[in-house]
Motif scaffolding. Structure first.
Motif, PDB file in Angstrom:
ATOM      1  N   ARG A 104      45.984  44.420  22.239  1.00 17.21           N
ATOM      2  CA  ARG A 104      44.806  44.805  22.451  1.00 17.21           C
ATOM      3  C   ARG A 104      44.723  45.815  23.704  1.00 17.21           C
ATOM      4  O   ARG A 104      44.089  46.943  23.924  1.00 17.21           O
ATOM      5  CB  ARG A 104      43.661  44.055  22.509  1.00 17.21           C
ATOM      6  CG  ARG A 104      42.209  44.427  22.227  1.00 17.21           C
ATOM      7  CD  ARG A 104      41.306  43.286  21.648  1.00 17.21           C
ATOM      8  NE  ARG A 104      41.789  42.305  20.682  1.00 17.21           N
ATOM      9  CZ  ARG A 104      41.116  41.376  20.317  1.00 17.21           C
ATOM     10  NH1 ARG A 104      39.966  41.239  20.624  1.00 17.21           N
ATOM     11  NH2 ARG A 104      41.575  40.736  19.267  1.00 17.21           N
ATOM     12  N   ALA A 105      45.579  45.405  24.654  1.00 12.78           N
ATOM     13  CA  ALA A 105      45.354  45.915  26.125  1.00 12.78           C
ATOM     14  C   ALA A 105      46.236  47.258  25.839  1.00 12.78           C
ATOM     15  O   ALA A 105      45.593  48.381  26.384  1.00 12.78           O
ATOM     16  CB  ALA A 105      46.183  44.987  26.877  1.00 12.78           C
ATOM     17  N   ALA A 299      32.723  50.033  30.932  1.00 10.45           N
ATOM     18  CA  ALA A 299      32.563  48.840  30.537  1.00 10.45           C
ATOM     19  C   ALA A 299      33.827  47.913  30.667  1.00 10.45           C
ATOM     20  O   ALA A 299      33.844  46.769  30.932  1.00 10.45           O
ATOM     21  CB  ALA A 299      32.298  48.833  29.001  1.00 10.45           C
ATOM     22  N   HIS A 300      35.074  48.727  30.179  1.00  9.34           N
ATOM     23  CA  HIS A 300      36.280  48.167  30.379  1.00  9.34           C
ATOM     24  C   HIS A 300      36.644  47.444  31.938  1.00  9.34           C
ATOM     25  O   HIS A 300      37.201  46.416  32.224  1.00  9.34           O
ATOM     26  CB  HIS A 300      37.360  48.968  29.985  1.00  9.34           C
ATOM     27  CG  HIS A 300      38.960  48.408  30.017  1.00  9.34           C
ATOM     28  ND1 HIS A 300      39.106  47.314  28.959  1.00  9.34           N
ATOM     29  CD2 HIS A 300      39.870  48.777  30.797  1.00  9.34           C
ATOM     30  CE1 HIS A 300      40.535  46.902  29.288  1.00  9.34           C
ATOM     31  NE2 HIS A 300      40.852  47.860  30.383  1.00  9.34           N
ATOM     32  N   ASP A 301      36.279  48.407  32.843  1.00 11.18           N
ATOM     33  CA  ASP A 301      36.450  48.358  34.318  1.00 11.18           C
ATOM     34  C   ASP A 301      35.327  46.890  34.556  1.00 11.18           C
ATOM     35  O   ASP A 301      36.054  46.053  35.355  1.00 11.18           O
ATOM     36  CB  ASP A 301      36.425  49.302  35.114  1.00 11.18           C
ATOM     37  CG  ASP A 301      37.414  50.342  34.917  1.00 11.18           C
ATOM     38  OD1 ASP A 301      38.287  49.900  34.324  1.00 11.18           O
ATOM     39  OD2 ASP A 301      37.073  51.497  35.355  1.00 11.18           O
ATOM     40  N   ASP A 302      34.318  46.980  34.274  1.00  5.79           N
ATOM     41  CA  ASP A 302      33.562  46.069  34.617  1.00  5.79           C
ATOM     42  C   ASP A 302      33.773  44.544  34.107  1.00  5.79           C
ATOM     43  O   ASP A 302      33.350  43.355  34.653  1.00  5.79           O
ATOM     44  CB  ASP A 302      32.075  46.417  34.204  1.00  5.79           C
ATOM     45  CG  ASP A 302      31.348  47.424  34.753  1.00  5.79           C
ATOM     46  OD1 ASP A 302      31.717  47.812  35.977  1.00  5.79           O
ATOM     47  OD2 ASP A 302      30.217  47.979  34.374  1.00  5.79           O
ATOM     48  N   GLY A 303      34.596  44.565  32.942  1.00  5.91           N
ATOM     49  CA  GLY A 303      34.843  43.361  32.202  1.00  5.91           C
ATOM     50  C   GLY A 303      36.154  43.076  32.778  1.00  5.91           C
ATOM     51  O   GLY A 303      36.876  41.733  32.248  1.00  5.91           O
ATOM     52  N   ALA A 304      36.711  43.371  33.751  1.00  6.53           N
ATOM     53  CA  ALA A 304      38.133  43.140  34.128  1.00  6.53           C
ATOM     54  C   ALA A 304      38.114  41.661  34.707  1.00  6.53           C
ATOM     55  O   ALA A 304      39.157  40.959  34.280  1.00  6.53           O
ATOM     56  CB  ALA A 304      38.756  43.904  35.288  1.00  6.53           C
ATOM     57  N   TRP A 305      37.132  41.244  35.578  1.00  4.06           N
ATOM     58  CA  TRP A 305      37.085  39.835  36.158  1.00  4.06           C
ATOM     59  C   TRP A 305      36.976  38.752  34.921  1.00  4.06           C
ATOM     60  O   TRP A 305      37.466  37.843  35.033  1.00  4.06           O
ATOM     61  CB  TRP A 305      35.704  39.809  36.984  1.00  4.06           C
ATOM     62  CG  TRP A 305      34.531  39.633  36.408  1.00  4.06           C
ATOM     63  CD1 TRP A 305      34.017  40.764  36.031  1.00  4.06           C
ATOM     64  CD2 TRP A 305      33.630  38.497  35.896  1.00  4.06           C
ATOM     65  NE1 TRP A 305      32.690  40.291  35.501  1.00  4.06           N
ATOM     66  CE2 TRP A 305      32.362  39.108  35.339  1.00  4.06           C
ATOM     67  CE3 TRP A 305      34.208  37.236  35.981  1.00  4.06           C
ATOM     68  CZ2 TRP A 305      31.615  38.199  34.950  1.00  4.06           C
ATOM     69  CZ3 TRP A 305      33.285  36.306  35.438  1.00  4.06           C
ATOM     70  CH2 TRP A 305      31.835  36.824  34.908  1.00  4.06           C
ATOM     71  N   ALA A 310      39.619  34.478  32.065  1.00  2.00           N
ATOM     72  CA  ALA A 310      40.281  33.936  30.784  1.00  2.00           C
ATOM     73  C   ALA A 310      41.649  33.714  30.897  1.00  2.00           C
ATOM     74  O   ALA A 310      42.199  32.647  30.227  1.00  2.00           O
ATOM     75  CB  ALA A 310      39.640  34.957  29.551  1.00  2.00           C
ATOM     76  N   THR A 311      42.496  34.506  31.287  1.00  2.00           N
ATOM     77  CA  THR A 311      43.756  34.334  31.331  1.00  2.00           C
ATOM     78  C   THR A 311      44.135  33.444  32.269  1.00  2.00           C
ATOM     79  O   THR A 311      45.099  32.412  31.948  1.00  2.00           O
ATOM     80  CB  THR A 311      44.613  35.853  31.849  1.00  2.00           C
ATOM     81  OG1 THR A 311      44.239  36.877  30.939  1.00  2.00           O
ATOM     82  CG2 THR A 311      46.055  35.603  31.788  1.00  2.00           C
ATOM     83  N   ALA A 312      43.569  33.349  33.378  1.00  5.26           N
ATOM     84  CA  ALA A 312      43.877  32.234  34.361  1.00  5.26           C
ATOM     85  C   ALA A 312      43.692  30.853  33.801  1.00  5.26           C
ATOM     86  O   ALA A 312      44.295  29.788  33.951  1.00  5.26           O
ATOM     87  CB  ALA A 312      43.215  32.428  35.640  1.00  5.26           C
ATOM     88  N   PHE A 313      42.377  30.709  33.146  1.00  9.22           N
ATOM     89  CA  PHE A 313      42.198  29.578  32.519  1.00  9.22           C
ATOM     90  C   PHE A 313      43.062  29.019  31.318  1.00  9.22           C
ATOM     91  O   PHE A 313      43.573  27.901  31.418  1.00  9.22           O
ATOM     92  CB  PHE A 313      40.627  29.512  31.746  1.00  9.22           C
ATOM     93  CG  PHE A 313      40.247  28.342  31.130  1.00  9.22           C
ATOM     94  CD1 PHE A 313      39.641  27.068  31.854  1.00  9.22           C
ATOM     95  CD2 PHE A 313      40.272  28.401  29.929  1.00  9.22           C
ATOM     96  CE1 PHE A 313      39.284  25.997  31.180  1.00  9.22           C
ATOM     97  CE2 PHE A 313      39.844  26.869  29.285  1.00  9.22           C
ATOM     98  CZ  PHE A 313      39.436  25.973  29.979  1.00  9.22           C
TER      99      PHE A 313
END
Length: 321
Positions: A104-105, A299-305, A310-313
């Motif tokens: 998806r990335a 929107a993509h940049d704002d959702g980076a965190w 989610a990846t870290a979790f």
């Protein structure tokens, strides 16, 4: 899910595998992610499914801009639910595309850098609230014509995703028509607003099916592989035949002086859209191309965190497991 096995471009396919693939297509059976497939088939699917997914996500923008301006709480709730549906459609389709071995990335990057497209219709502005109804009636109506046959497409994950999508798109089309019918029973100003909206969206809606068959570089091969079930021109004709009686019931005039019933053909004759305009919009020069991609990138940049968290979790959970 494991990426679909395939032979890289430039390497001859194993005769037995190719024969099995062609037999599956000939029998109108489904190709699944675990099956071998020609690389060109995989690339064609990635292009088509990704374009479809991008269109659902970008398509949230034109109507989403009217959520805060809807004239009643009921209309606000209806529009909010529809935009939410479109987000879900995009997620179904991105998931189907991931079974072809692309993340998806990667797909998002291809969209934001202009290397993959989305439907030309979403590069037109929504200038009045009537456009919400017109998009539901004409744009979702065109989507239904195009997408119902895709429930029988030869690639399993794509076809299965389309079943639910088509059910929801059918509801969206009826909702848009109901909104326009309500406005046509209103004031002279409301009726004029509906007619003006239909005048603007009719031709872009017909362009949604793509260029004429003799100018479409992908239709013949996609038809041979069973990815597509109908040609662009056949779908466009189906859309016109379906829409004319609906327009008559609604009380609006479709902006085509050549539109008339052809008894001999058993179909309506109609004019061709402005294909130079279509090429210009596809090329990035439509009224809202820059705005749509800029909004999607923001929107993509704002959702980076959120993605990073989610990846870290997920990584931490995997370590604990």
């Amino acid at each position: 899910m494991t990426a679909a096995p395939h032979i890289d471009a430039g390497h001859p396919a194993d005769d037995e595998l190719l024969a099995q693939f062609e037999q599956t297509i000939a029998h109108n059976d489904r190709i699944e992610p675990r099956d071998w497939m020609p690389e060109r088939y995989r690339r064609t699917l990635v292009r088509q499914v990704a374009q479809h997914a991008h269109s659902e996500i970008i398509g949230m923008q034109p109507e989403g801009s009217w959520i805060t301006r809807a004239p009643s709480l009921r209309r606000k709730a209806i529009l909010l639910a529809k935009v939410q549906d479109e987000a879900g459609h995009g997620l179904y389709l991105y998931s189907a595309c991931e079974t072809l071995g692309v993340s998806r990335a990667e797909l998002t990057d291809l969209l934001l850098t202009g290397r993959q497209k989305y439907s030309s219709i979403f590069n037109y502005p929504t200038l009045t609230y009537a456009d919400v109804g017109t998009i539901g009636w004409l744009v979702d109506g065109a989507a239904i014509c195009n997408q119902v046959p895709l429930c029988r497409t030869s690639y399993g994950p794509y076809g299965r995703a389309m079943i639910r999508i088509c059910k929801e798109e059918s509801f969206h089309q009826r909702q848009g028509y109901e909104l326009l019918m309500t406005m046509m029973r209103g004031t002279d100003e409301q009726r004029a607003m509906v007619q003006e909206s239909v005048d603007r969206f009719w031709w872009p809606a017909l362009m949604m099916f793509g260029p004429p068959d003799d100018q479409s570089p992908n239709t013949a091969q996609s038809m041979a592989w069973g990815i597509k079930r109908d040609t662009n021109d056949d779908l466009r004709q189906k859309m016109v035949d379906m829409t004319v009686p609906q327009a008559e019931a609604l009380g609006v005039t479709l902006p085509d002086p050549a539109l008339q019933w052809n008894e001999e053909r058993g179909h309506y004759d109609f004019s061709q859209p402005d294909w130079d305009e279509f090429a210009d919009v596809i090329g990035g020069n439509g009224p809202c191309n820059v705005q749509r991609i800029a909004h999607r990138r923001r929107a993509h940049d704002d959702g980076a965190w959120v993605r990073e968290a989610a990846t870290a979790f997920a990584e931490r959970e995997e370590e604990h497991a």
